[in-house]
Design a protein around this motif. Structure first.
Motif, PDB file in Angstrom:
ATOM      1  N   PHE A  31      -3.692  -0.840  -7.750  1.00 20.92           N
ATOM      2  CA  PHE A  31      -4.037   0.391  -7.045  1.00 20.92           C
ATOM      3  C   PHE A  31      -2.976   1.457  -7.269  1.00 20.92           C
ATOM      4  CE2 PHE A  31      -7.314  -1.699  -4.640  1.00 20.92           C
ATOM      5  CZ  PHE A  31      -6.858  -2.985  -4.487  1.00 20.92           C
ATOM      6  N   THR A  66      -3.119 -12.543   3.556  1.00 20.44           N
ATOM      7  CA  THR A  66      -3.985 -11.501   4.105  1.00 20.44           C
ATOM      8  C   THR A  66      -4.302 -10.419   3.084  1.00 20.44           C
ATOM      9  OG1 THR A  66      -2.062 -10.284   4.908  1.00 20.44           O
ATOM     10  CG2 THR A  66      -3.097 -11.845   6.442  1.00 20.44           C
ATOM     11  N   ASN A  67      -3.910 -10.636   1.834  1.00 22.17           N
ATOM     12  CA  ASN A  67      -4.087  -9.615   0.801  1.00 22.17           C
ATOM     13  C   ASN A  67      -3.488  -8.286   1.209  1.00 22.17           C
ATOM     14  OD1 ASN A  67      -5.339 -10.899  -1.413  1.00 22.17           O
ATOM     15  ND2 ASN A  67      -7.265 -10.958  -0.300  1.00 22.17           N
ATOM     16  N   LYS A  68      -2.325  -8.387   1.874  1.00 16.38           N
ATOM     17  CA  LYS A  68      -1.615  -7.150   2.184  1.00 16.38           C
ATOM     18  C   LYS A  68      -1.229  -6.476   0.872  1.00 16.38           C
ATOM     19  CE  LYS A  68       2.778  -9.622   2.357  1.00 16.38           C
ATOM     20  NZ  LYS A  68       3.879 -10.113   3.214  1.00 16.38           N
ATOM     21  N   LEU A  69      -1.000  -5.178   0.933  1.00 15.49           N
ATOM     22  CA  LEU A  69      -0.607  -4.458  -0.268  1.00 15.49           C
ATOM     23  C   LEU A  69       0.900  -4.556  -0.472  1.00 15.49           C
ATOM     24  CD1 LEU A  69      -2.735  -1.187  -0.315  1.00 15.49           C
ATOM     25  CD2 LEU A  69      -2.861  -3.147  -1.849  1.00 15.49           C
ATOM     26  N   LYS A  80      -8.407   2.394  -8.422  1.00 16.85           N
ATOM     27  CA  LYS A  80      -8.148   0.956  -8.451  1.00 16.85           C
ATOM     28  C   LYS A  80      -8.687   0.366  -9.744  1.00 16.85           C
ATOM     29  CE  LYS A  80     -12.459  -0.218  -6.089  1.00 16.85           C
ATOM     30  NZ  LYS A  80     -13.090  -0.785  -4.860  1.00 16.85           N
ATOM     31  N   PHE A 129       3.790  -2.783  -2.408  1.00 16.82           N
ATOM     32  CA  PHE A 129       3.997  -1.494  -3.035  1.00 16.82           C
ATOM     33  C   PHE A 129       5.199  -1.509  -3.967  1.00 16.82           C
ATOM     34  CE2 PHE A 129       0.997   1.234  -0.965  1.00 16.82           C
ATOM     35  CZ  PHE A 129       0.715   0.604   0.239  1.00 16.82           C
ATOM     36  N   TYR A 183      -5.525  -7.156  -9.500  1.00 15.86           N
ATOM     37  CA  TYR A 183      -6.157  -6.022  -8.839  1.00 15.86           C
ATOM     38  C   TYR A 183      -5.033  -5.023  -8.606  1.00 15.86           C
ATOM     39  CZ  TYR A 183      -9.994  -9.273  -7.752  1.00 15.86           C
ATOM     40  OH  TYR A 183     -11.009 -10.173  -7.832  1.00 15.86           O
TER      41      TYR A 183
END
Lengths: 113, 115
Positions: free
Chosen positions: A34, A98-101, A49, A103, A32
């Protein structure tokens, strides 16, 4: 571990020319992906996305991104750059419990008039 | 699109005082909120993740007693910088995510200057 890389710190392009901001990814499982944009002294704005489906994803402000599984890339593109597109662009991937992003380091896009 | 607000947009405080920053999701329910810190010309550094009604999960190296996070409702999270010092001066950004989404929506950021 999930990660993304943005190999270019800065991209310079003339107004009206096509632009590409590069991103490569390393993920386990289905990716996934973004793209976000940050204007000076502002928070990030969501551009687009990729979850599944077509490899060419269309987003806000005329931007699109091409998902390439064989090259593990998710480059951001726009056919004709505007001076107002000048900003900092971040590629991201969710990770962790927590499926944090997570970067990338960001790419500064400078569009010259 | 989803809108996240942040207040204040900038704040100047004296060393030793505490500052509270609010983050609100205006048109969706945010089951998870995130707090980031950003230094000039750098990427975002995640400080903590909070789920509504639960204690925040702090990233390694972030002092939980200094950066107090409260996520009391599905639309509001607060970050309190306690006993602020000049090295806490930074750009703080929150983001919010609904349970049915992977993407996060970001607030406009808060510029904190500690004198």
């Amino acid at each position: 571990a999930q990660s993304v890389a943005q190999p270019e710190d800065q991209v310079n392009v003339a107004e009206g020319n096509p632009l590409t901001v590069k991103c490569t990814y390393s993920v386990s499982g289905n990716p996934y992906l973004f793209w976000y944009v940050q204007y000076p002294n502002r928070g990030l704005q969501f551009l687009l996305k990729y979850i599944t489906g077509d490899n060419l994803v269309k987003g806000s402000y005329g931007f699109e991104a091409e998902f390439n599984k064989s090259q593990t890339s998710f480059h951001l593109k726009k056919p004709s750059a505007l001076v107002s597109d000048s900003a900092l662009y971040f590629c991201a991937v969710p990770g962790g419990a927590t499926n944090k992003l997570i970067f990338g380091t960001g790419t500064l896009l400078a569009v010259q008039p | 699109g989803a809108v996240v607000s942040q207040h204040p947009s900038w704040v100047i405080c004296k060393s030793g005082t505490s500052v509270k920053i609010e983050c609100r999701s205006l048109d969706f329910q945010a089951t998870t909120m995130f707090w980031y810190r950003q230094f000039p010309k750098q990427s975002l550094m995640l400080m903590a993740t909070s789920n509504e009604g639960s204690k925040a999960t702090y990233e390694q190296g972030v002092e939980k007693d200094k950066f107090l996070i409260n996520h009391a409702s599905l639309t509001l999270s607060t970050l309190t910088v306690t006993s602020a010092h000049p090295e806490d001066s930074s750009f703080y950004i929150c983001s919010a995510r609904a349970y049915y989404l992977y993407e996060q929506y970001f607030g406009p950021g808060t510029r904190l200057t500690v004198t």
